[in-house]
Design an enzyme around this catalytic site. Structure first.
Site, PDB file in Angstrom:
ATOM      1  N   HIS A 100       0.805  -1.165  -0.057  1.00  0.00           N
ATOM      2  CA  HIS A 100       0.070   0.089  -0.031  1.00  0.00           C
ATOM      3  C   HIS A 100       0.778   1.241   0.116  1.00  0.00           C
ATOM      4  O   HIS A 100       1.736   1.394   0.859  1.00  0.00           O
ATOM      5  CB  HIS A 100      -0.955   0.060   1.206  1.00  0.00           C
ATOM      6  N   GLU A 103       1.510   3.590   2.872  1.00  0.00           N
ATOM      7  CA  GLU A 103       1.795   2.924   4.114  1.00  0.00           C
ATOM      8  C   GLU A 103       3.207   3.001   4.244  1.00  0.00           C
ATOM      9  O   GLU A 103       4.089   2.079   4.041  1.00  0.00           O
ATOM     10  CB  GLU A 103       1.333   1.874   4.416  1.00  0.00           C
ATOM     11  N   HIS A 210       2.793  -3.075   6.747  1.00  0.00           N
ATOM     12  CA  HIS A 210       1.769  -2.139   6.573  1.00  0.00           C
ATOM     13  C   HIS A 210       2.041  -0.845   7.474  1.00  0.00           C
ATOM     14  O   HIS A 210       2.475  -0.972   8.488  1.00  0.00           O
ATOM     15  CB  HIS A 210       0.682  -2.611   6.416  1.00  0.00           C
ATOM     16  N   GLU A 288       1.662  -4.730  10.789  1.00  0.00           N
ATOM     17  CA  GLU A 288       1.000  -3.222  10.901  1.00  0.00           C
ATOM     18  C   GLU A 288       2.019  -2.281  11.541  1.00  0.00           C
ATOM     19  O   GLU A 288       1.739  -2.591  13.030  1.00  0.00           O
ATOM     20  CB  GLU A 288      -0.260  -3.226  11.007  1.00  0.00           C
TER      21      GLU A 288
HETATM   22 ZN   LIG Z   1      -1.927  -2.046   4.326  1.00  0.00          ZN
END
Ligand SMILES: [Zn+2]
Length: 540
Positions: A100, A103, A210, A288
């Site tokens: 992404h 990110e 991410h 994350e």
């Molecule tokens: Zn992501």
């Protein structure tokens, strides 16, 4: 009005916090400044830095361009290992970041990790062990067009999530739920290139990085069902979160333990973690690592301080579990197909524990395999086309420990063995099948229980007819260890394994529900410790 106005205001506020307005001061002015890892590298600096690593540490790294993005930017992965130019019998590890594109945190974090590994190799014992024992691959930027949107190589300030033509890459991989084949057709260019890279390397463990939250997210994303190695996933995820929270107790506070099963958090389909873990038999988590998407550059150093220890620990887990080689007992070399002479992989399975996706395979280059697993005691079965299965019982494992189990498999004899008898008379019904079919072990051979054909099982499910108790056989042919497993595998005509389970071959009729296979012709392979047999089956 007032309420909605307030909601709108708070929505804007949180959007602002999540996507800080970056300005030129967040970008490095040159390669030298980018190498301080306090600023974001521009795209040219990124490419220069990857080349700088190879130039500066030629023995321990190798740069691979595994593709280009839609707008022609390079998809780069750096391999770090003691003899980086060569393939060696060692576990393969991958970190990849920023699929992404907005990110951002993983991008500078991975560049810094590369630098840390290369510059500490040979002096720091932990880094040296990782580089000596693993083939480490790091891909800092897997969606460069989105990070340098809109086609501006100088800044990440306007970075976006999707690719330049609007694909969310973490929804673009084959979907387990739909029974998608492992096929790149119709996917974004960045996905296709990544799939090919992943298939070629078959990583033992991996993680994709991410931001937008702070949590270690482990498989599955697509279903609330648990992975066969759920306790292993929870252990390594907890280790990551615990170590990071030891540095900053406020970090990864979204869930009590800092970790979540993907689907428990929210279900998605077509994620990379599920692709790697389901289709490729790998083990991947989603890290994350920041609440913010576009993080101000002054926060980058702190995020390295929080995560460095955990990133190293997670890599180290790739060295533990069960490992060994599977070779041909006669030649002492890798297994080969009896017809073509080409090298073949062996399947390593743990009866009573494994599911299709969790079994691992040996490489054809060295016959080596790597099976990360929780602490416990396991039976381990090695099987391969043209060879007799072998089982090693009671393999003991522990956390942070490597247990070695080598197999030497014996060639299957074509006629006259107990194996042929054992599988003689085996019936597959119905065939063609729609959702499920049954394997009736038949009447011949040692340990046979074949008491009734189709229709005779109405009083009990499959598995209820076993008459021979444990220990009642042990009469198998050469290489038999007295075990009663039958490995049931389904392959496509191109050799892709789409199903694998282990059953008790003496338990009577076996029901098989292979799940979401597309209609077509498949090969069903039944293997016992004494031999194997292949059937053609058709799904409609
Ligand atoms: Zn992501």
């Amino acid at each position: 009005m007032l309420i909605s106005g307030m909601l709108l205001a708070s929505g804007n506020l949180s959007a602002q916090v999540k996507s800080a307005l970056l300005d030129p001061v967040d970008m490095a002015g040159n390669l030298e400044e980018a190498l301080t890892f306090q600023k974001y590298a521009t795209y040219p600096q990124y490419v220069d830095m990857m080349r700088y690593f190879v130039d500066s540490y030629p023995g321990t790294c190798r740069l691979d361009t595994f593709g280009t993005s839609e707008q022609g930017r390079l998809l780069l992965a750096l391999k770090i290992s003691d003899n980086a130019a060569e393939e060696e019998a060692e576990p393969r590890f991958l970190y990849t970041a920023t699929m992404h594109g907005n990110e951002l945190v993983g991008y500078p974090l991975m560049l810094r990790l590369i630098h840390y590994l290369l510059s500490n190799y040979g002096t720091d014992s932990e880094v040296t062990a990782l580089v000596n024992n693993l083939a480490i691959w790091i891909n800092p930027l897997s969606n460069p067009d989105a990070t340098f949107y809109p086609d501006n190589d100088q800044s990440v300030a306007l970075s976006i999530r999707q690719t330049s033509n609007g694909t969310d890459l973490n929804r673009d991989f084959p979907r387990v739920v739909d029974g998608d084949p492992d096929d790149t057709t119709g996917r974004a260019r960045e996905t296709r290139m990544m799939m090919e890279f992943l298939r070629e390397n078959r990583f033992t463990m991996s993680a994709n990085i991410h931001s937008g939250a702070e949590v270690v997210n482990y498989p599955w994303d697509y279903t609330l069902d648990r992975h066969a190695d759920d306790s292993w996933f929870r252990f390594v995820s907890r280790e990551y979160a615990d170590e990071a929270r030891a540095v900053d107790p406020g970090y990864m506070a979204l869930f009590t333990d800092g970790i979540s099963n993907g689907a428990d958090w929210y279900i998605i389909h077509g994620s990379r973690q599920d692709y790697v873990t389901w289709y490729l038999g790998g083990r991947e988590v989603t890290l994350e690592l920041a609440e913010e998407y576009r993080m101000n550059s002054e926060l980058l150093d702190w995020h390295w301080q929080i995560n460095a220890r955990s990133l190293l620990n997670y890599m180290a887990q790739c060295m533990y579990g069960i490992t060994g080689t599977v070779t041909d007992r006669e030649t002492g070399k890798v297994l080969t197909d009896p017809g073509t002479g080409e090298p073949v992989s062996a399947l390593i399975s743990i009866p009573g524990h494994d599911s299709t996706y969790s079994m691992v395979r040996t490489t054809t280059a060295f016959g080596d395999y790597y099976r990360p697993v929780e602490a416990g005691a396991f039976d381990l079965v090695a099987s391969a086309p043209g060879y007799l299965n072998d089982t090693v019982h009671g393999v003991e494992t522990d956390w942070y420990t490597t247990t070695r189990v080598d197999f030497q498999l014996e060639r299957e004899r074509k006629s006259g063995t107990g194996a042929e008898l054992a599988l003689e008379g085996t019936r597959i019904w119905p065939n063609p099948f729609r959702n499920a079919f049954y394997i009736d072990p038949g009447t011949g051979g040692p340990g046979s229980t074949g008491t009734g054909g189709p229709g005779s099982t109405g009083t009990g499910g499959p598995g209820s007819t076993g008459t021979g108790g444990p220990g009642s056989t042990g009469t198998g042919g050469p290489g038999s260890t007295g075990t009663r497993e039958m490995i049931v595998e389904i392959h496509t005509l191109t050799g892709v394994t789409v199903y694998g389970e282990i059953h008790d071959r003496d338990a009577g009729t076996i029901g098989i529900s292979p799940g979401n296979l597309p209609p077509g012709l498949y090969l069903l392979r039944l293997s016992t410790p004494d031999g194997s047999r292949v059937f053609r089956i058709v799904k409609y």
